[in-house]
Design a protein around this motif. Structure first.
Motif, mmCIF file in Angstrom:
data_model
loop_
_atom_site.group_PDB
_atom_site.id
_atom_site.type_symbol
_atom_site.label_atom_id
_atom_site.label_comp_id
_atom_site.label_asym_id
_atom_site.label_seq_id
_atom_site.Cartn_x
_atom_site.Cartn_y
_atom_site.Cartn_z
ATOM 1 N N LEU A 141 0.845 -1.192 0.000
ATOM 2 C CA LEU A 141 0.000 0.000 0.000
ATOM 3 C C LEU A 141 0.883 1.246 0.000
ATOM 4 O O LEU A 141 1.740 1.390 0.867
ATOM 5 C CB LEU A 141 -0.884 -0.024 1.253
ATOM 6 C CG LEU A 141 -1.959 1.044 1.451
ATOM 7 C CD1 LEU A 141 -2.980 0.562 2.462
ATOM 8 C CD2 LEU A 141 -1.411 2.373 1.922
ATOM 9 N N HIS A 142 0.679 2.104 -0.983
ATOM 10 C CA HIS A 142 1.434 3.364 -1.033
ATOM 11 C C HIS A 142 0.466 4.536 -0.864
ATOM 12 O O HIS A 142 -0.580 4.586 -1.503
ATOM 13 C CB HIS A 142 2.176 3.488 -2.372
ATOM 14 C CG HIS A 142 2.708 4.867 -2.601
ATOM 15 N ND1 HIS A 142 3.519 5.517 -1.684
ATOM 16 C CD2 HIS A 142 2.546 5.744 -3.617
ATOM 17 C CE1 HIS A 142 3.814 6.712 -2.138
ATOM 18 N NE2 HIS A 142 3.234 6.887 -3.306
ATOM 19 N N THR A 143 0.848 5.479 0.020
ATOM 20 C CA THR A 143 0.027 6.651 0.262
ATOM 21 C C THR A 143 0.924 7.787 0.773
ATOM 22 O O THR A 143 2.139 7.627 0.864
ATOM 23 C CB THR A 143 -1.119 6.315 1.253
ATOM 24 O OG1 THR A 143 -2.006 7.424 1.346
ATOM 25 C CG2 THR A 143 -0.587 5.967 2.641
ATOM 26 N N HIS A 144 0.327 8.932 1.080
ATOM 27 C CA HIS A 144 1.098 10.120 1.471
ATOM 28 C C HIS A 144 0.706 10.582 2.882
ATOM 29 O O HIS A 144 -0.041 11.553 3.027
ATOM 30 C CB HIS A 144 0.848 11.254 0.465
ATOM 31 C CG HIS A 144 1.319 10.957 -0.923
ATOM 32 N ND1 HIS A 144 0.980 11.725 -2.014
ATOM 33 C CD2 HIS A 144 2.128 9.963 -1.391
ATOM 34 C CE1 HIS A 144 1.560 11.222 -3.102
ATOM 35 N NE2 HIS A 144 2.240 10.150 -2.747
ATOM 36 N N PRO A 145 1.198 9.918 3.931
ATOM 37 C CA PRO A 145 0.837 10.330 5.309
ATOM 38 C C PRO A 145 1.561 11.626 5.685
ATOM 39 O O PRO A 145 2.796 11.667 5.717
ATOM 40 C CB PRO A 145 1.327 9.160 6.173
ATOM 41 C CG PRO A 145 1.800 8.106 5.224
ATOM 42 C CD PRO A 145 2.116 8.773 3.939
ATOM 43 N N LYS A 214 10.614 12.957 1.476
ATOM 44 C CA LYS A 214 9.921 14.083 0.813
ATOM 45 C C LYS A 214 8.902 13.619 -0.225
ATOM 46 O O LYS A 214 8.660 14.296 -1.221
ATOM 47 C CB LYS A 214 10.942 15.042 0.193
ATOM 48 C CG LYS A 214 11.825 15.704 1.244
ATOM 49 C CD LYS A 214 13.033 16.386 0.665
ATOM 50 C CE LYS A 214 13.957 16.831 1.789
ATOM 51 N NZ LYS A 214 15.333 17.027 1.383
ATOM 52 N N HIS A 215 8.311 12.435 -0.030
ATOM 53 C CA HIS A 215 7.310 11.936 -0.981
ATOM 54 C C HIS A 215 6.144 11.252 -0.262
ATOM 55 O O HIS A 215 5.013 11.722 -0.309
ATOM 56 C CB HIS A 215 7.968 10.981 -1.984
ATOM 57 C CG HIS A 215 7.001 10.328 -2.922
ATOM 58 N ND1 HIS A 215 7.341 9.843 -4.153
ATOM 59 C CD2 HIS A 215 5.664 10.062 -2.801
ATOM 60 C CE1 HIS A 215 6.274 9.334 -4.755
ATOM 61 N NE2 HIS A 215 5.252 9.438 -3.943
ATOM 62 N N GLY A 216 6.386 10.135 0.403
ATOM 63 C CA GLY A 216 5.276 9.387 0.987
ATOM 64 C C GLY A 216 5.762 8.124 1.669
ATOM 65 O O GLY A 216 6.938 7.996 1.983
HETATM 66 ZN ZN LIG Z 1 3.227 8.808 -4.122
#
Ligand SMILES: [Zn+2]
Length: 270
Positions: A141-145, A214-216
């Motif tokens: 799972l990839h997301t931006h916390p 600096k991304h997620g």
């Molecule tokens: Zn991303």
């Protein structure tokens, strides 16, 4: 004969939709940010004539060892928040071909111009590394916390050791739920092979949470909820840390001895 969803897959699709809603409500999924893959091979039986009637898409970048496996994945350009109202338009189940020259689209993708996540090749490389870890972990799972990302912008927490001690120090659950801590990947171009390769390296060291500078972030788990929980716990710690800093003072945090006592008392089960 068309592909029919079995009860497990129906439930899986619903849980991806539920997690998609949570990610959006947390503000971790702006626009079409984030993507997810789930290895559902164990529950999918594909008959030869089903492959013949399903669409085939060429793609020569998929890892060969994933041939013949089945994955539930998010679509490129689709929003996490839209999965609930349009699962068949936002998700698909695909099966990389044995020849390694593409994949069959078994289910979903019912949207004009649909394609699986542009990160498909990266996801399958990560899925391959999970398989080598025993196959219990099936979801990437990839997301931006938000708060976790913020910590990678602050020089004092933009290194793996300082970051993990800061996170473990804020709430006992951080050490309990993520005993190995977060694997930090230095900034690499979004979508690049270098980012995927660096992430696989961190996963192969046994980490379940990876933070991209600096991304997620990215988490792995047996299902989407398990992956979400890890990010939720660590982001809670990051939030506590930043709330302390907002008072103008440094957090006291749990001591190293207290964190180590948690690890000793509650050793990791898996
Ligand atoms: Zn991303």
């Amino acid at each position: 004969m068309t592909f029919q969803l079995n009860p497990f897959l129906k439930k899986s699709i619903q849980s991806v939709a539920d997690v998609g809603q949570m990610l959006f409500r947390k503000g971790w999924a702006e626009k079409n940010a984030g993507n997810l893959s789930w290895d559902v091979t164990d529950t999918v039986k594909v008959k030869t004539n089903q492959l013949k009637t399903s669409a085939f898409h060429k793609n020569s970048h998929l890892p060969k060892e994933m041939a013949g496996r089945c994955f539930l994945v998010t679509g490129t350009g689709t929003r996490y928040r839209d999965i609930e109202k349009d699962p068949a338009g936002c998700l698909c189940i695909l099966r990389p071909s044995e020849k390694g020259n593409g994949y069959h689209l078994l289910w979903g993708g019912q949207r004009p111009g649909f394609g699986p996540t542009s990160e498909l090749s990266s996801h399958l490389r990560m899925q391959s590394s999970l398989l080598k870890r025993g196959g219990k972990l099936k979801v990437v799972l990839h997301t931006h916390p938000n708060e976790l990302i913020v910590l990678t912008h602050l020089p004092e927490t933009n290194n793996q050791e300082a970051l993990n001690w800061a996170l473990w120090g804020m709430i006992p659950e951080a050490k309990l739920f993520v005993p190995k801590g977060v694997g930090l990947v230095p900034y690499r171009l979004t979508g690049s092979d270098e980012l995927a390769g660096a992430t696989v390296e961190v996963l192969e060291k046994g980490y379940k949470v990876v933070l991209w500078e600096k991304h997620g972030a990215l988490a792995v788990g047996a299902d989407p909820d398990e992956a979400f929980d890890l990010l939720d716990a660590m982001n809670k710690s990051a939030t506590m840390y930043l709330l302390c800093k907002q008072t103008g003072r440094n957090p006291q945090g749990l001591t190293r001895e207290q964190v180590e006592e948690i690890a000793r008392t509650y050793p990791e089960k898996s």
